[in-house]
Write a protein that holds these residues in place. Structure first.
Motif, PDB file in Angstrom:
ATOM      1  N   LEU A 198      30.586 -63.519  46.242  1.00  0.00           N
ATOM      2  CA  LEU A 198      30.154 -62.169  46.588  1.00  0.00           C
ATOM      3  C   LEU A 198      30.972 -61.149  45.824  1.00  0.00           C
ATOM      4  O   LEU A 198      32.143 -61.386  45.508  1.00  0.00           O
ATOM      5  CB  LEU A 198      30.355 -61.898  48.094  1.00  0.00           C
ATOM      6  CG  LEU A 198      29.477 -62.649  49.086  1.00  0.00           C
ATOM      7  CD1 LEU A 198      30.017 -62.439  50.492  1.00  0.00           C
ATOM      8  CD2 LEU A 198      28.042 -62.157  49.004  1.00  0.00           C
ATOM      9  N   LYS A 199      30.355 -60.022  45.544  1.00  0.00           N
ATOM     10  CA  LYS A 199      31.077 -58.858  45.032  1.00  0.00           C
ATOM     11  C   LYS A 199      30.825 -57.717  46.010  1.00  0.00           C
ATOM     12  O   LYS A 199      29.700 -57.523  46.476  1.00  0.00           O
ATOM     13  CB  LYS A 199      30.608 -58.479  43.628  1.00  0.00           C
ATOM     14  CG  LYS A 199      31.331 -57.250  43.070  1.00  0.00           C
ATOM     15  CD  LYS A 199      30.962 -56.989  41.617  1.00  0.00           C
ATOM     16  CE  LYS A 199      31.663 -57.970  40.710  1.00  0.00           C
ATOM     17  NZ  LYS A 199      31.500 -57.617  39.294  1.00  0.00           N
ATOM     18  N   ALA A 200      31.882 -56.967  46.328  1.00  0.00           N
ATOM     19  CA  ALA A 200      31.771 -55.894  47.311  1.00  0.00           C
ATOM     20  C   ALA A 200      32.329 -54.602  46.745  1.00  0.00           C
ATOM     21  O   ALA A 200      33.352 -54.601  46.068  1.00  0.00           O
ATOM     22  CB  ALA A 200      32.532 -56.267  48.588  1.00  0.00           C
ATOM     23  N   ARG A 243      20.970 -62.034  54.518  1.00  0.00           N
ATOM     24  CA  ARG A 243      20.892 -62.800  53.270  1.00  0.00           C
ATOM     25  C   ARG A 243      21.067 -61.840  52.106  1.00  0.00           C
ATOM     26  O   ARG A 243      20.407 -60.798  52.039  1.00  0.00           O
ATOM     27  CB  ARG A 243      19.538 -63.514  53.189  1.00  0.00           C
ATOM     28  CG  ARG A 243      19.209 -64.129  51.829  1.00  0.00           C
ATOM     29  CD  ARG A 243      17.755 -64.539  51.804  1.00  0.00           C
ATOM     30  NE  ARG A 243      17.304 -64.856  50.462  1.00  0.00           N
ATOM     31  CZ  ARG A 243      17.080 -66.076  50.021  1.00  0.00           C
ATOM     32  NH1 ARG A 243      17.260 -67.089  50.839  1.00  0.00           N
ATOM     33  NH2 ARG A 243      16.675 -66.297  48.788  1.00  0.00           N
ATOM     34  N   VAL A 244      21.969 -62.179  51.176  1.00  0.00           N
ATOM     35  CA  VAL A 244      22.160 -61.388  49.968  1.00  0.00           C
ATOM     36  C   VAL A 244      22.170 -62.317  48.765  1.00  0.00           C
ATOM     37  O   VAL A 244      22.450 -63.511  48.886  1.00  0.00           O
ATOM     38  CB  VAL A 244      23.479 -60.581  50.006  1.00  0.00           C
ATOM     39  CG1 VAL A 244      23.482 -59.586  51.145  1.00  0.00           C
ATOM     40  CG2 VAL A 244      24.688 -61.495  50.086  1.00  0.00           C
ATOM     41  N   SER A 245      21.845 -61.753  47.612  1.00  0.00           N
ATOM     42  CA  SER A 245      21.891 -62.488  46.358  1.00  0.00           C
ATOM     43  C   SER A 245      22.168 -61.488  45.250  1.00  0.00           C
ATOM     44  O   SER A 245      22.348 -60.284  45.506  1.00  0.00           O
ATOM     45  CB  SER A 245      20.566 -63.221  46.108  1.00  0.00           C
ATOM     46  OG  SER A 245      19.508 -62.286  45.912  1.00  0.00           O
ATOM     47  N   ALA A 246      22.179 -61.957  44.014  1.00  0.00           N
ATOM     48  CA  ALA A 246      22.414 -61.050  42.889  1.00  0.00           C
ATOM     49  C   ALA A 246      21.310 -60.013  42.785  1.00  0.00           C
ATOM     50  O   ALA A 246      21.540 -58.887  42.323  1.00  0.00           O
ATOM     51  CB  ALA A 246      22.525 -61.848  41.596  1.00  0.00           C
ATOM     52  N   VAL A 276      30.040 -50.667  52.906  1.00  0.00           N
ATOM     53  CA  VAL A 276      30.297 -51.800  52.018  1.00  0.00           C
ATOM     54  C   VAL A 276      28.983 -52.245  51.387  1.00  0.00           C
ATOM     55  O   VAL A 276      28.034 -52.587  52.100  1.00  0.00           O
ATOM     56  CB  VAL A 276      30.926 -52.983  52.793  1.00  0.00           C
ATOM     57  CG1 VAL A 276      31.325 -54.089  51.834  1.00  0.00           C
ATOM     58  CG2 VAL A 276      32.116 -52.522  53.618  1.00  0.00           C
ATOM     59  N   THR A 277      28.913 -52.226  50.054  1.00  0.00           N
ATOM     60  CA  THR A 277      27.743 -52.706  49.327  1.00  0.00           C
ATOM     61  C   THR A 277      28.055 -54.099  48.796  1.00  0.00           C
ATOM     62  O   THR A 277      29.035 -54.288  48.076  1.00  0.00           O
ATOM     63  CB  THR A 277      27.390 -51.772  48.164  1.00  0.00           C
ATOM     64  OG1 THR A 277      27.151 -50.453  48.673  1.00  0.00           O
ATOM     65  CG2 THR A 277      26.137 -52.255  47.446  1.00  0.00           C
ATOM     66  N   LEU A 278      27.227 -55.066  49.148  1.00  0.00           N
ATOM     67  CA  LEU A 278      27.466 -56.472  48.815  1.00  0.00           C
ATOM     68  C   LEU A 278      26.305 -57.037  48.020  1.00  0.00           C
ATOM     69  O   LEU A 278      25.138 -56.728  48.284  1.00  0.00           O
ATOM     70  CB  LEU A 278      27.636 -57.299  50.093  1.00  0.00           C
ATOM     71  CG  LEU A 278      28.804 -56.937  51.006  1.00  0.00           C
ATOM     72  CD1 LEU A 278      28.422 -57.188  52.449  1.00  0.00           C
ATOM     73  CD2 LEU A 278      30.030 -57.747  50.627  1.00  0.00           C
ATOM     74  N   HIS A 279      26.632 -57.867  47.029  1.00  0.00           N
ATOM     75  CA  HIS A 279      25.589 -58.657  46.372  1.00  0.00           C
ATOM     76  C   HIS A 279      26.206 -59.946  45.859  1.00  0.00           C
ATOM     77  O   HIS A 279      27.424 -60.034  45.639  1.00  0.00           O
ATOM     78  CB  HIS A 279      24.898 -57.868  45.255  1.00  0.00           C
ATOM     79  CG  HIS A 279      25.749 -57.651  44.037  1.00  0.00           C
ATOM     80  ND1 HIS A 279      25.840 -58.556  43.019  1.00  0.00           N
ATOM     81  CD2 HIS A 279      26.537 -56.619  43.687  1.00  0.00           C
ATOM     82  CE1 HIS A 279      26.648 -58.096  42.075  1.00  0.00           C
ATOM     83  NE2 HIS A 279      27.088 -56.920  42.464  1.00  0.00           N
ATOM     84  N   GLY A 280      25.366 -60.975  45.693  1.00  0.00           N
ATOM     85  CA  GLY A 280      25.851 -62.267  45.251  1.00  0.00           C
ATOM     86  C   GLY A 280      26.237 -62.255  43.783  1.00  0.00           C
ATOM     87  O   GLY A 280      25.739 -61.454  42.985  1.00  0.00           O
ATOM     88  N   THR A 281      27.125 -63.168  43.413  1.00  0.00           N
ATOM     89  CA  THR A 281      27.549 -63.285  42.026  1.00  0.00           C
ATOM     90  C   THR A 281      27.054 -64.564  41.368  1.00  0.00           C
ATOM     91  O   THR A 281      27.241 -64.756  40.178  1.00  0.00           O
ATOM     92  CB  THR A 281      29.090 -63.245  41.935  1.00  0.00           C
ATOM     93  OG1 THR A 281      29.633 -64.301  42.741  1.00  0.00           O
ATOM     94  CG2 THR A 281      29.629 -61.911  42.421  1.00  0.00           C
TER      95      THR A 281
END
Length: 425
Positions: free
Chosen positions: A226-228, A357-360, A280-285
């Motif tokens: 994850l990147k935040a 659920r999060v992804s890139a 907090v903004t999150l997305h997958g790496t």
């Protein structure tokens, strides 16, 4: 022409073509007329693109015009944050204050928040898994900011039973913190020096991003895929907030716009008064999806609130947008992140709920509204995740230090009077 001036020019052109007044647009954007006027004059920049996006839709912008406005905002925002990062922050001598009483809170067994179906909303709904168009906007914004100075950390959160995760800008909490303190791993890029401790506020950048996690070594726990990006100075409706500062009103400059609040608060050694909103903004790496399982609140220390002055940032707000969020009562013995529904012009915004659920390609935005009426609290968040490589915990804090929110009981409250050019009670 600078990036901010180019962005302001596009906003003025859309406004003039739509024939709408600043007052009418301000109500639709849920901001003040004076703040919108500063946006269109190039004197300030919205802290997030959602404001400019609502502006474009209110003015009837075409898809191409909206993309041009978004591109201009990205360039101006990158320039603004580069300027803030280079700005020297004065560090005055700390004034003496009453000896704080530190109460060490034991690491409690976390209680899960309510689970249920996740409703995907636009970013204005605050906690959202956005669609293709808005997702491209959020991913473009994160790509423009680049990785921040955060560092991965080893070790899971107490009571989670999970593996290794990477923190947003991780590090051990202050002494007396609850739970085990994971040791930071050096990244080779030193963080800017900032005042810390019970008598001063940290000097965070407007947005902090975690470093891209390294590949897992054989035999080790997986790192967070994850990147935040964290914003810890989010104001209600973009204009309403309060800070505690030990300085007198004669030595405190006028209130800034929300985007410049981190530098302003650091220069005044100010602390969030009563409430603090963290976004907090999150997305997958990686290539697969990551499931966000739970959000746990950790209070590292509680002190008696300092006897400082309260400075209100509000200069008049527009319409009342109440985003959906996770509400945290820091005064509770075991604070929980409780989902709370919101309201947007009479339309209910569903309360957020795990799992997410999060992804890139599918980012998510979590907004946490913490409040206290009785303590000067150091706190942070642990986000439990599960992905293709395993599971772990992502720590959300203030550049390796706990977030700090203080109550302000009976303290002098000052508001800024623009016509007099000074703070007044």
């Amino acid at each position: 022409m600078s990036e901010a001036e180019d962005f302001a020019r596009l906003m003025r052109e859309l406004k003039e073509r739509a024939g709408l007044s600043y007052g009418a647009l301000a109500r639709r954007l849920h901001t003040s007329t004076s703040t919108l006027h500063r946006y269109c004059k190039g004197e300030a920049l919205p802290a997030e693109f959602a404001v400019a996006d609502r502006f474009a839709r209110a003015c009837g912008a075409t898809r191409e015009e909206a993309l041009d406005l978004h591109r201009a905002w990205l360039l101006a925002d990158a320039r603004r944050r580069a300027g803030v990062a280079e700005m020297p922050v004065p560090v005055p001598e700390p004034a003496p204050e009453p000896e704080p009483t530190v109460v060490v809170m034991p690491g409690p067994e976390p209680e899960p928040v309510a689970r249920g179906a996740w409703y995907r909303r636009r970013r204005a709904a605050v906690v959202a898994a956005v669609g293709v168009t808005a997702g491209a906007v959020a991913v473009a914004l994160l790509a423009a900011t680049g990785p921040g100075p955060g560092a991965p950390h080893a070790g899971g959160s107490p009571g989670t039973g999970t593996g290794t995760g990477t923190g947003v800008a991780t590090g051990a909490p202050t002494p007396g913190g609850s739970g085990s303190a994971p040791a930071p791993v050096a990244t080779g890029a030193p963080e800017p020096a900032s005042p810390a401790g019970p008598t001063g506020a940290t000097a965070p950048e407007p947005v902090r991003t975690s470093a891209s996690p390294p590949a897992s070594a054989p035999g080790r726990d997986p790192v967070a895929p994850l990147k935040a990006a964290v914003r810890s100075h989010v104001w209600t409706a973009g204009c309403d907030h309060a800070y505690l500062s030990e300085r007198g009103p004669g030595s405190v400059p006028p209130p800034p716009v929300e985007a410049d609040a981190p530098a302003w608060a650091a220069a005044q050694r100010a602390v969030h008064a009563g409430t603090q909103i963290v976004e907090v903004t999150l997305h997958g790496t990686g290539g697969g999806a990551v499931v966000l399982e739970d959000l746990e609140v950790r209070v590292a220390a509680r002190r008696k609130p300092p006897a400082w002055n309260v400075y209100q940032m509000s200069q008049g707000c527009g319409g009342g947008l109440t985003p959906a969020a996770f509400a945290v009562n820091l005064d509770a013995p075991r604070p929980l992140a409780r989902p709370v529904a919101g309201n947007d012009g009479g339309s209910t915004l569903p309360a957020p709920a795990f799992p997410l659920r999060v992804s890139a390609a599918e980012p998510a935005v979590l907004r946490v509204a913490a409040a206290t009426t009785g303590c000067d609290c150091d706190w942070f968040l642990d986000l439990r995740w599960t992905g293709p490589s395993g599971s772990g915990t992502l720590r959300i804090d203030e550049g390796g230090r706990p977030l700090r929110t203080s109550a302000a009981p009976g303290r002098p409250v000052y508001g800024y009077a623009p016509e007099q050019g000074r703070w007044a009670r």
